[in-house]
Design an enzyme around this catalytic site. Structure first.
Site, PDB file in Angstrom:
ATOM      1  N   MET A  22       0.847  -1.198   0.000  1.00  0.00           N
ATOM      2  CA  MET A  22       0.000   0.000   0.000  1.00  0.00           C
ATOM      3  C   MET A  22       0.878   1.242   0.000  1.00  0.00           C
ATOM      4  O   MET A  22       1.713   1.418   0.887  1.00  0.00           O
ATOM      5  CB  MET A  22      -0.933  -0.002   1.223  1.00  0.00           C
ATOM      6  CG  MET A  22      -1.958  -1.113   1.219  1.00  0.00           C
ATOM      7  SD  MET A  22      -2.928  -1.207   2.747  1.00  0.00           S
ATOM      8  CE  MET A  22      -1.745  -2.007   3.853  1.00  0.00           C
ATOM      9  N   CYS A  47      -2.762  -1.832  -9.742  1.00  0.00           N
ATOM     10  CA  CYS A  47      -2.942  -0.447  -9.319  1.00  0.00           C
ATOM     11  C   CYS A  47      -3.665   0.346 -10.408  1.00  0.00           C
ATOM     12  O   CYS A  47      -3.241   0.335 -11.569  1.00  0.00           O
ATOM     13  CB  CYS A  47      -1.598   0.195  -9.008  1.00  0.00           C
ATOM     14  SG  CYS A  47      -1.723   1.901  -8.438  1.00  0.00           S
ATOM     15  N   HIS A  69      -6.910  -9.520  -6.567  1.00  0.00           N
ATOM     16  CA  HIS A  69      -7.856  -8.614  -5.930  1.00  0.00           C
ATOM     17  C   HIS A  69      -9.209  -8.876  -6.569  1.00  0.00           C
ATOM     18  O   HIS A  69      -9.369  -8.705  -7.782  1.00  0.00           O
ATOM     19  CB  HIS A  69      -7.414  -7.164  -6.142  1.00  0.00           C
ATOM     20  CG  HIS A  69      -8.222  -6.177  -5.377  1.00  0.00           C
ATOM     21  ND1 HIS A  69      -7.691  -4.985  -4.915  1.00  0.00           N
ATOM     22  CD2 HIS A  69      -9.511  -6.170  -4.975  1.00  0.00           C
ATOM     23  CE1 HIS A  69      -8.638  -4.309  -4.273  1.00  0.00           C
ATOM     24  NE2 HIS A  69      -9.740  -5.013  -4.307  1.00  0.00           N
ATOM     25  N   GLY A  95      -8.894  -8.270  -1.023  1.00  0.00           N
ATOM     26  CA  GLY A  95     -10.006  -7.346  -1.240  1.00  0.00           C
ATOM     27  C   GLY A  95     -11.111  -7.474  -0.214  1.00  0.00           C
ATOM     28  O   GLY A  95     -11.809  -8.492  -0.168  1.00  0.00           O
ATOM     29  N   GLY A  96     -11.250  -6.456   0.641  1.00  0.00           N
ATOM     30  CA  GLY A  96     -12.392  -6.369   1.541  1.00  0.00           C
ATOM     31  C   GLY A  96     -12.387  -7.304   2.733  1.00  0.00           C
ATOM     32  O   GLY A  96     -13.373  -7.371   3.468  1.00  0.00           O
TER      33      GLY A  96
END
Length: 348
Positions: free
Chosen positions: A29, A112, A183, A224-225
């Site tokens: 990140m 990205c 992702h 993801g999530g």
């Protein structure tokens, strides 16, 4: 937590390395997974695979000093360098540099969605050019002995989440890539901001699960999530590994349960305060190197989330850690503002 920063002191290319157990990892990140954050994470979990922020090939090949982009502390292992780029020759050169610096893996960013990386043919836009990704993977693998992996999305824009993802994986896998972290959202390069791309496109976990079913010989990780270790355990029934991003940063105490729950090993800290105290020598070392306290402690602001005094801890560091001369005394004062409920501690 000694930080040996020169590549000459690290593992030589070609040296046999233990196989990585990538069951759980923290996502790369930008501005968050810095070397200070990663060193802090090691007070909470020893087993988690850590990723750097995405580093572009241009920064590595032309930036100076190289330590700025590649430096890390030995405590951070296992650690992977995530590269951003599309030129096969440059990526291969950077992969070789990463191996020389002792990284355990090199990962190619194909996920990205920002405008800046699109303009330089980096990130999610590469999902539209699987042959280019395959060429890059082939060149990188020829240059190094460490694993070369890919992090991608389930698609971009109007791509078909079934056919186009399958085609992408097939082409890149045929080039030799065996490890993918997916992702489970599309990236909409037209119409959504990078921030919106983290939330707006719907999650499609079943698509990633089907990918593993269709290609059982590949290592398929999911991202993801995901916000809890219980969710991780549920995902691991369908895929090989789980990668967690924002929740691991904003609520770092989550990571204290990883070693015991996902690896069956004792973790390094039984409480948040114990982890915070274990980080003190690293903080002092970085202060001695000239770093500002707030640049280090900004990564700890969520450590005492939900604890009595947690907001005061966060506020004290936010308001004072940037001041000239701020050091361990200020840090200790902030720790003195919190109390940790016993029922929230993990057994070390």
């Amino acid at each position: 937590m000694n930080d040996t920063t020169t590549p000459q002191t690290r593992m030589k290319p070609g040296t046999p390395r233990p196989a990585l157990d990538r069951t759980f990892s923290v996502a790369p990140m930008m501005d968050w997974t810095t070397k200070d954050y990663r060193a802090f994470v090691r007070t909470l979990t020893k087993e988690t695979l850590l990723y750097t922020e995405m580093v572009t090939t241009g920064a590595i090949l032309h930036g100076s000093p190289r330590e700025r982009f590649l430096g890390y502390s030995e405590v951070e292992h296992p650690i992977a360098l995530q590269l951003g780029g599309s030129d096969a020759g440059e990526l291969a050169e950077c992969a070789a540099i990463a191996e020389a610096w002792g990284y355990d893996e090199v990962n190619l960013n194909v996920g990205c969605p920002s405008d800046r990386v699109q303009n330089n043919m980096i990130g999610a836009c590469l999902m539209g050019y699987p042959e280019k990704v395959a060429e890059a993977v082939r060149a990188m693998q020829a240059a190094v002995s460490i694993p070369v992996t890919v992090k991608c999305r389930i698609g971009i824009d109007d791509q078909d989440e079934d056919a186009d993802l399958a085609r992408f994986i097939d082409i890149v896998a045929d080039a030799g890539c065996e490890i993918f972290t997916v992702h489970a959202r599309k990236a909409w390069l037209k119409g959504l901001s990078p921030k919106e791309n983290r939330d707006v496109p719907p999650l499609n976990y079943p698509r990633v699960h089907r990918l593993k079913q269709d290609r059982p010989e590949l290592h398929i990780g999911i991202n993801g999530g995901i916000k809890t270790l219980e969710e991780c355990q549920a995902q691991l029934k369908h895929v090989d590994s789980v990668m967690v991003g924002r929740e691991a940063y904003q609520n770092p105490w989550l990571l204290a349960g990883v070693d015991a729950l996902l690896y069956g090993k004792p973790g390094p800290a039984a409480s948040r305060l114990e982890a915070a105290q274990a980080f003190r020598p690293y903080i002092q070392q970085r202060l001695d190197e000239g770093a500002k306290l707030n640049h280090i402690t900004r990564h700890l602001l969520g450590l005492f989330q939900g604890c009595p005094g947690g907001r005061r801890f966060r506020r004290h560091l936010s308001e004072h850690a940037h001041k000239e001369g701020a050091g361990l005394r200020l840090y200790d004062d902030a720790l003195g503002l919190v109390r940790e409920p016993e029922f929230e501690t993990y057994g070390a």
